[in-house]
Design an enzyme around this catalytic site. Structure first.
Site, PDB file in Angstrom:
ATOM      1  N   PRO A   1       0.822  -1.171  -0.052  1.00 47.75           N
ATOM      2  CA  PRO A   1       0.028   0.061  -0.122  1.00 47.75           C
ATOM      3  C   PRO A   1       0.803   1.283   0.074  1.00 47.75           C
ATOM      4  O   PRO A   1       1.741   1.463   0.829  1.00 47.75           O
ATOM      5  CB  PRO A   1      -0.783  -0.126   1.314  1.00 47.75           C
ATOM      6  N   GLU A   2       0.763   2.285  -0.871  1.00 46.82           N
ATOM      7  CA  GLU A   2       1.220   3.313  -0.896  1.00 46.82           C
ATOM      8  C   GLU A   2       0.361   4.648  -0.551  1.00 46.82           C
ATOM      9  O   GLU A   2      -0.916   4.202   0.051  1.00 46.82           O
ATOM     10  CB  GLU A   2       1.689   3.634  -2.287  1.00 46.82           C
TER      11      GLU A   2
ATOM     12  N   LYS B   1       2.897   6.959   4.216  1.00 43.98           N
ATOM     13  CA  LYS B   1       2.224   5.732   4.221  1.00 43.98           C
ATOM     14  C   LYS B   1       1.644   5.177   5.517  1.00 43.98           C
ATOM     15  O   LYS B   1       1.322   3.903   5.780  1.00 43.98           O
ATOM     16  CB  LYS B   1       3.052   4.278   3.656  1.00 43.98           C
TER      17      LYS B   1
ATOM     18  N   ARG C   1      14.235  -2.342  -8.046  1.00 47.55           N
ATOM     19  CA  ARG C   1      12.949  -2.641  -8.311  1.00 47.55           C
ATOM     20  C   ARG C   1      12.498  -2.711  -9.730  1.00 47.55           C
ATOM     21  O   ARG C   1      12.954  -2.025 -10.618  1.00 47.55           O
ATOM     22  CB  ARG C   1      12.286  -1.294  -7.635  1.00 47.55           C
TER      23      ARG C   1
END
Ligand code: ZN
Length: 304
Positions: free
Chosen positions: A4-5, A61, A286
């Site tokens: 979740p961002e 976050k 990433r």
């Protein structure tokens, strides 16, 4: 695994705030001591139970629960955390899968936003479950506004939806940095709340290749980057977040932003702007999705 961002945490915060603000925490059962670490579950629960929730908000976050008498809980969802609103759950009813913390809140105060909300389900006592399949989420107790501010300041940089998030500020932060701009965006101590999804989407919008060294962008590019970050985050919030693996809102519903990705996870598909093929590459460790026509790669320096 997608974590979740900012837009996902904002979705939970915006849904939950009107339902919980003004209610008193009546019970808190922490089933997994890793969640409250370094405090024992009992210590954390004892500090919070009996207090009224004054405000629920978000920073980066983190989901921030502010209780009366200046007591705060900074909750991080990490990879797979969520908060489920269970207004009609009965006492003794089975927990949702992967429940790590059970919460019971007292009745909504009169004339509160919760009492007027059709979604509230119940103005009486209600239950919440903090769920987390991978169990990396945490809840940190902070006593006093000063402790909360120090905790956040040590971990989080600029809030991208704050008016202080300007091209000039980004330019100053990036000065002299040779790390790829994507790594710069993902560093929570510089820009808070942006993760892998929204970094890819923001860089595409700004027409900047993720491998470009952050400190070598010009002011015009920082202006485009600022706009790209804000537009990507706002689109995510409007779609109630992105669900790739696990993210659910407080009613257990998926977000919709994954259907609107411009480049993220669209390897091999045509670029929505120019039609070139979107490629996947690793930047800063990433997986990154790029249109190398719209986002030209940095020129390699000639070896001497
Ligand atoms: Zn393109």
């Amino acid at each position: 695994m997608a974590m979740p961002e900012l837009p996902e945490v904002e979705t939970i915060s915006k849904q939950l705030a009107p339902l919980v603000e003004g209610r008193r925490l009546q019970r808190m059962e922490i089933l997994d001591p890793r969640w409250s670490h370094p405090l024992a579950p009992r210590e954390l629960a004892d500090a919070l139970v009996g207090r009224r929730i004054e405000r629920l908000g978000r920073r980066g976050k983190y989901l921030l629960w502010s209780f009366e008498h200046d007591v705060h809980l900074a909750q991080h969802l990490r990879m797979t955390g969520g908060v489920l609103w269970r207004p009609s759950a009965k006492h003794g009813e089975a927990d949702p899968p992967f429940t790590r913390v059970r919460l019971e809140l007292g009745p909504a105060p009169r004339r509160s936003r919760a009492a007027e909300s059709a979604n509230a389900g119940s103005n009486g006592a209600v239950r919440l479950a903090i769920v987390d399949a991978r169990r990396f989420g945490t809840g940190q107790l902070l006593l006093g506004r000063g402790a909360l501010d120090a905790f956040l300041a040590a971990r989080l940089g600029l809030e991208p939806l704050d008016e202080r998030f300007t091209a000039e500020h980004l330019f100053e932060l990036a000065r002299g940095r040779t790390a790829p701009v994507k790594a710069f965006l993902l560093d929570q101590r510089r820009v808070a709340g942006v993760g892998n999804i929204y970094a890819d989407e923001a860089l595409f919008r700004a027409r900047i290749h993720p491998r470009r060294p952050a400190g070598r962008l010009d002011r015009r590019q920082f202006a485009a980057l600022r706009d790209g970050v804000i537009e990507a985050l706002r689109a995510g919030i409007d779609a109630r977040g992105a669900t790739i693996d696990d993210f659910r809102d407080i009613d257990g519903a998926s977000g919709a932003f994954q259907n609107q990705f411009l480049v993220h996870r669209r390897e091999g598909e045509p670029c929505p702007r120019c039609g070139s093929t979107i490629s996947k590459m690793v930047v800063g460790g990433r997986a990154s999705y790029v249109c190398e026509t719209c986002q030209p790669p940095p020129r390699k320096r000639r070896r001497r």
